[in-house]
Design an enzyme around this catalytic site. Structure first.
Site, PDB file in Angstrom:
ATOM      1  N   GLY A  60       0.826  -1.200   0.000  1.00 60.00           N
ATOM      2  CA  GLY A  60       0.000   0.000   0.000  1.00 60.00           C
ATOM      3  C   GLY A  60       0.859   1.249   0.000  1.00 60.00           C
ATOM      4  N   HIS A  61       1.941   1.203  -0.797  1.00 61.27           N
ATOM      5  CA  HIS A  61       2.849   2.342  -0.879  1.00 61.27           C
ATOM      6  C   HIS A  61       3.708   2.234  -2.138  1.00 61.27           C
ATOM      7  CE1 HIS A  61       5.269  -0.764   1.220  1.00 61.27           C
ATOM      8  NE2 HIS A  61       6.235  -0.289   0.456  1.00 61.27           N
ATOM      9  N   ALA A  62       4.481   3.274  -2.373  1.00 61.07           N
ATOM     10  CA  ALA A  62       5.488   3.295  -3.437  1.00 61.07           C
ATOM     11  C   ALA A  62       6.785   3.808  -2.817  1.00 61.07           C
ATOM     12  CB  ALA A  62       5.049   4.207  -4.577  1.00 61.07           C
ATOM     13  N   ARG A 107       2.521  -0.503  -4.995  1.00 58.81           N
ATOM     14  CA  ARG A 107       2.344  -1.930  -4.846  1.00 58.81           C
ATOM     15  C   ARG A 107       1.478  -2.267  -3.646  1.00 58.81           C
ATOM     16  NH1 ARG A 107       7.790  -1.711  -3.588  1.00 58.81           N
ATOM     17  NH2 ARG A 107       7.592  -0.106  -5.146  1.00 58.81           N
ATOM     18  N   ILE A 132       6.092   6.651  -0.162  1.00 57.54           N
ATOM     19  CA  ILE A 132       4.901   7.439  -0.485  1.00 57.54           C
ATOM     20  C   ILE A 132       3.734   6.558  -0.062  1.00 57.54           C
ATOM     21  CG2 ILE A 132       3.557   8.611  -2.257  1.00 57.54           C
ATOM     22  CD1 ILE A 132       6.167   8.634  -3.970  1.00 57.54           C
TER      23      ILE A 132
END
Length: 144
Positions: A60-62, A107, A132
């Site tokens: 749940g982030h980049a 992702r 992020i």
């Protein structure tokens, strides 16, 4: 450093790569080997996810600069990937194939099978400033 980060604002799902991990077959079992030629970065951090409930998701982030290589050591899971314009779902279920995720890609890891283990090789040590964690901020990072 800003120039370095800026290059990852344009990464696309086509930059992702499923990489076959070299293996040595033997009647006693297979041996998979990851050496510096296998993945395009120096490994500075290793961690793994396990005992993840099947209805939970991770990620749940980049990342702005971090490269990751995900390997399903046991069981299976799916990786939902987004570049801001396109989305792809990749199933990982063989311990001799890993997914290279470049910086600038969102992702989410989901649908963990019972007993699954996701090994992650990372190009750098943990740095919260590289994450992020909000999708709207991710879209701003990508200039969308």
């Amino acid at each position: 450093m800003e120039t370095f980060i800026k290059q990852y604002t344009t990464t696309k799902l086509t930059d992702l790569e499923l990489i076959e991990i070299p293996k040595i077959k033997d009647s006693r079992g297979n041996l998979a080997v990851i050496e510096k030629e296998c993945i395009p970065f120096e490994i500075k951090r290793v961690y793994y996810l396990y005992d993840v409930p099947s209805d939970a998701f991770r990620g749940g982030h980049a990342h702005k600069e971090l490269f990751q290589f995900l390997i399903p050591l046991s069981g299976s899971f799916e990786v939902r990937l987004k570049d801001g314009e396109e989305e792809r779902l990749v199933s990982l279920n063989k311990p001799d194939k890993g997914l290279l995720i470049t910086p600038g890609i969102w992702r989410e890891i989901e649908n963990f099978s019972s007993g699954s283990v996701c090994l992650v090789l990372a190009s750098d040590v943990y740095d919260e400033a590289d994450y992020i964690r909000n999708f709207d901020e991710f879209l701003l990072f990508k200039g969308l």
